[in-house]
Design an enzyme around this catalytic site. Sequence first.
Site, short mmCIF file in Angstrom:
data_model
loop_
_atom_site.label_atom_id
_atom_site.label_comp_id
_atom_site.label_asym_id
_atom_site.label_seq_id
_atom_site.Cartn_x
_atom_site.Cartn_y
_atom_site.Cartn_z
CD GLU A 51 -3.03 -1.13 2.16
OE1 GLU A 51 -4.20 -1.64 1.81
OE2 GLU A 51 -2.68 -0.57 3.14
CD GLU B 82 -4.18 -5.64 2.07
OE1 GLU B 82 -5.09 -5.04 2.44
OE2 GLU B 82 -2.92 -5.74 2.27
#
Length: 505
Positions: A195, A315
């Site tokens: 991320e 995810e």
Amino acid sequence: MFRTLRRALCVAAALLLPLAGTQSSAHADVGAQAGAGYWHTSGRQILDAAGQPVRIAGVNWFGFETDIHVAHGLWARDYKSMIDQMKSLGYNTIRMPYSDDILKPGTMPGSINHDGKNTDLRGLTSLQVLDRIVAYAGQAGLKIVLDRHRPDAAGQSALWYTASVPESTWIANLKSLAARYKGNPTVIGIDLHNEPRDPACWGCGDTARDWRLAAQRAGNAVLSVNPELLIMVEGVQSYNGANGWWGGNLMGVAQHPVQLDVPDRLVYSAHDYATSVAQQPWFGDPSFPANMPEVWDRYWGYVFKQNIAPVWLGEFGTTLQPAVDQKWLSALVTYLRSTSAYGADSFHWTFWSWNPNSGDTGGILKDDWQTVDTAKDGYLEAIKAPGFEGGGSGPDPGGPGGPGGTPACTAAYAVSSDWGGGFNAEVKVTNTGSTPLKSWKVTWAWSGAQKITSMWNASYTQSGTSVTAVNAAHNGSVPAGGSASFGLGGTPGGGAAPSVTCTAA
């Protein structure tokens, strides 16, 4: 993920093999279908060592990135039974988050129950425990993607480096892991950094912020050690004024693709979440959820649809509590599944998370670390890998003995784990006829006092020792030669596997 837990909810993934001494699981015979050997890319496809298309369809099992330096839940269960259950549900890959802390010499795991569980992990370092998990995955024919989730256990970082973990350490540790598992195709790839977010940019040319350039440096370093690995590169948060999920914005790929020295190793990765994680403008659009395919196309789906490279949704998750989240997950599964229009090509995915202790999403398991959240798992059923839950393929029903044939099926019951007070079992239904099944029913009678406490991917009735299990809505249709599976939990343990009968329609 950027939720409260992934960063802070640390309490004190797909690989499965039956417990020692058991050679059975509803999926024990499909290891080869997970894709043998190392994997590589071709356009938007991921192919196995034999050149056959494969699909990453798995779960995130977090914990190595936290302050206990090991996968969570080992305080409650043996890691083998955990893995056993993952495979029984049809997951073929684990994304395994870690922090650079586990590569420090002598880092030891915490919160592992060694009292009758995980006895073979006693005294091992965190890396040695990871070795055991990788080894168990390999025996089962399942795969692992290592995910550099945090620079240290304190939390995630926007950039791939921090004051205490410079870029040189990040790259050295990536190379160390690549070397550690070189020659072991259970570990198919490394997700370079989890991320990236503002101030990280894509294609801006500033070497201190340009994630695309950093990914090239790190990816090439990894491939210099092990050129067989897949290099997973996540997106950023913002590109040309368009803001999205952390790691979820791949808009820059069109103009600034990642360029690796070894061809056919690059996989782009995105993250996507529901309102239980955070609000986004698209959730408030009057046309929601019909607007979502265009949103996904714009941020990351186009990379796949334009045949630039494979796309892996590393995810995605939700508590499924708000109705808007249920609509979101339904729309997302439909979007991921729609790639059947591209033939053997497919989006790839790992659900967040296996763990129940993810604060803003929960997990596939409920809080007892045993019971399956059948609603979440049921949504995912339609996109699991071919060869797993209802994903099998067989003879063309229009061929010899096709549509006019009599439906027929067999069922195989196998105990996957037994801890005395209870047990888990899997039942595999196989279409042995020449015509597709529309539905199926499995019946059996136990010789002891076993009672079902939960069942997933089927519904059941029990009267005394007699049990009848009927397919769920999503797995009743089984092609000729294909299979579907369901699992159950019961109490007490110690009973013998019953004889089962399958009736087809």
